[in-house]
Enzyme design. Structure first.
Site, short mmCIF file in Angstrom:
data_model
loop_
_atom_site.label_atom_id
_atom_site.label_comp_id
_atom_site.label_asym_id
_atom_site.label_seq_id
_atom_site.Cartn_x
_atom_site.Cartn_y
_atom_site.Cartn_z
N HIS A 77 35.77 42.84 36.14
CA HIS A 77 36.58 43.29 37.28
C HIS A 77 38.04 43.10 36.87
O HIS A 77 38.38 42.12 36.20
CB HIS A 77 36.35 42.41 38.53
CG HIS A 77 35.19 42.81 39.39
ND1 HIS A 77 34.39 41.88 40.03
CD2 HIS A 77 34.72 44.04 39.75
CE1 HIS A 77 33.47 42.52 40.73
NE2 HIS A 77 33.64 43.82 40.58
N CYS B 139 38.56 36.00 43.55
CA CYS B 139 37.34 36.70 43.97
C CYS B 139 36.84 36.23 45.32
O CYS B 139 36.15 36.96 46.03
CB CYS B 139 36.19 36.47 42.99
SG CYS B 139 36.54 36.86 41.29
N1 ARG Z 1 28.53 37.81 40.83
C1 ARG Z 1 29.54 38.67 41.37
C2 ARG Z 1 29.42 40.05 40.75
O1 ARG Z 1 29.16 40.13 39.59
C3 ARG Z 1 30.90 38.10 41.12
C4 ARG Z 1 31.99 38.91 41.73
C5 ARG Z 1 33.35 38.36 41.42
N2 ARG Z 1 34.34 39.09 42.13
C6 ARG Z 1 35.49 39.51 41.63
N3 ARG Z 1 36.33 40.08 42.43
N4 ARG Z 1 35.79 39.41 40.35
O2 ARG Z 1 29.57 41.06 41.40
#
Ligand code: ARG
Length: 290
Positions: free
Chosen positions: A186, A282
Site C-alpha cells: 500500500h 493504517c
Molecule cells: N492485513 C491488511 C491487508 O493486507 C493490512 C492493511 C494495512 N493497511 C494499510 N493502509 N496499509 O489488507
C-alpha cells in the site's frame, strides 16, 4: 515553531471555527483482530499468532495519542473481519466526498458495505466507483500537504487505472505511483506526505518513473528518504498530528532528521498489527480533509 503553523494555508473566516476545522479520525477497535489469512508478505507465518491483549493495549495507546489532537470516531467492528481495524482502507475522503474502497482480496470485501454505511451516516456523499476496479482508499491515495495534488499508489492492491478514476471524482490532480516491492503493498507503507510539503518515503518501493515524478514535484530539501531498516519498521506509516508524528518505530537517526524538519516523532509500538502488515497510519483515517 511547529511545522503545521509555518505552512498553514490561509482560511476563510467562515471555515475558521473550531467545529469545522478540528480533525476527526476514524478508528475501529481490535475486537476481532487477528491474522486469519495471508494477503500480504507480513502475514505469512503469522496466522493465529497475534496476542489479543497486547493488540488491545497497543491500539488503546495509539488511540490516546490521536485523541490529544483529534476527535476519534469509532466504527463498530464486525465479527469475522479481522482486518477491519485498518480504517485507512475504509475509503478515501476529500471534503464531503468519500470513495469507499473496492478491495482486491475477497476476504476484505465484506468490509465495504460497513464502511459505506459509516460514511453515509456521517453525511458524506459516497461517490460511485466502477464495480471491478480495485481501490483501497487512503491505504493507496494520499493527499499532499504542500501541493494541490493527490498521490495514488497502484500495482499491488489498487489497479493501474485507479488514479485516473479517482481524478474524475475528486477534481484534483492525481499522480499515480507504481509500487514494486510486495512488502510495501500500500502507498501508506512507504510514503507519507507531511505538513508544509515535506515527504517521508522509501524510494526503492517505487519504479524509476514514479521516483522521477516524486522528485519533480517534491523539492530535494523537502524529501526525507529513509533506508530499508526504517522502512521495515513502518516509519513511513505515520499519522501527522499537529506537528507530532505517531509511528510504530524509527531509528534514532531518522527521529533526529524528523525533529530537524519540525516534526516530533511519537513512538507507539504496534508489533501485533505489524503481523498483519499494518501500523499507525493504517489504523486511522482522517475525516476532515480540505
Ligand atoms: N492485513 C491488511 C491487508 O493486507 C493490512 C492493511 C494495512 N493497511 C494499510 N493502509 N496499509 O489488507
Amino acid at each position: 515553531m511547529k511545522a503545521h503553523h509555518m505552512f498553514e494555508p490561509a482560511r476563510s473566516p467562515r471555515q475558521n471555527t473550531c467545529e469545522e476545522t478540528r480533525q476527526r479520525i476514524l478508528m475501529c477497535a481490535p475486537d476481532d483482530f487477528d491474522v486469519r489469512y495471508v494477503i500480504n508478505p507480513w502475514m505469512e507465518h503469522q496466522i493465529g499468532r497475534t496476542a489479543p491483549s497486547l493488540a488491545r493495549e497497543q491500539w488503546r495507546n495509539l488511540c490516546a495519542i490521536v485523541s490529544q489532537s483529534a476527535k476519534v470516531e469509532l466504527v463498530t467492528p464486525a465479527a469475522g473481519l479481522p482486518d477491519m481495524v485498518f480504517t485507512a482502507n475504509a475509503g478515501f475522503v476529500l471534503g464531503n466526498i468519500a470513495v469507499v474502497s473496492r478491495f482486491r482480496a475477497e476476504e476484505r470485501r465484506p468490509e465495504e458495505p460497513l464502511f459505506r454505511a459509516f460514511f453515509e451516516a456521517r453525511g458524506f456523499h459516497v461517490a460511485s466507483w466502477p464495480q471491478d476496479l480495485p481501490f483501497e482508499g487512503a491505504g493507496d491515495a494520499l493527499i499532499d500537504r504542500g501541493a494541490d495534488i493527490v498521490w495514488c499508489g497502484y500495482g499491488m492492491r489498487s489497479a493501474e487505472s485507479a488514479p485516473a478514476a479517482l481524478e474524475q471524482i475528486v477534481s484534483r490532480r492525481v499522480i499515480g505511483l507504481r509500487l514494486v516491492d510486495p512488502r510495501f503493498y500500500h502507498l501508506d507503507t512507504c510514503f507519507c506526505p507531511l505538513a508544509g510539503g515535506y515527504l517521508l518515503y522509501y524510494p526503492p518501493a517505487f519504479d524509476a518513473a514514479s521516483r522521477e515524478a516524486i522528485e519533480t514535484i517534491t523539492p530535494p530539501e523537502k524529501r526525507i528518504a529513509i533506508d530499508e531498516a526504517d522502512a521495515m519498521r513502518f516509519s513511513c506509516n505515520a499519522v501527522g498530528l499537529d506537528g507530532s508524528l505517531a509511528m510504530n518505530d524509527a531509528s534514532p537517526q531518522l527521529q533526529k532528521r524528523l525533529r530537524a524538519a519540525g516534526f516530533a516523532p511519537v513512538i507507539a509500538p504496534l508489533s501485533e498489527f505489524m503481523k498483519a502488515g499494518g501500523a499507525a497510519k493504517c489504523l486511522t483515517l482522517k475525516l476532515v480533509e480540505r
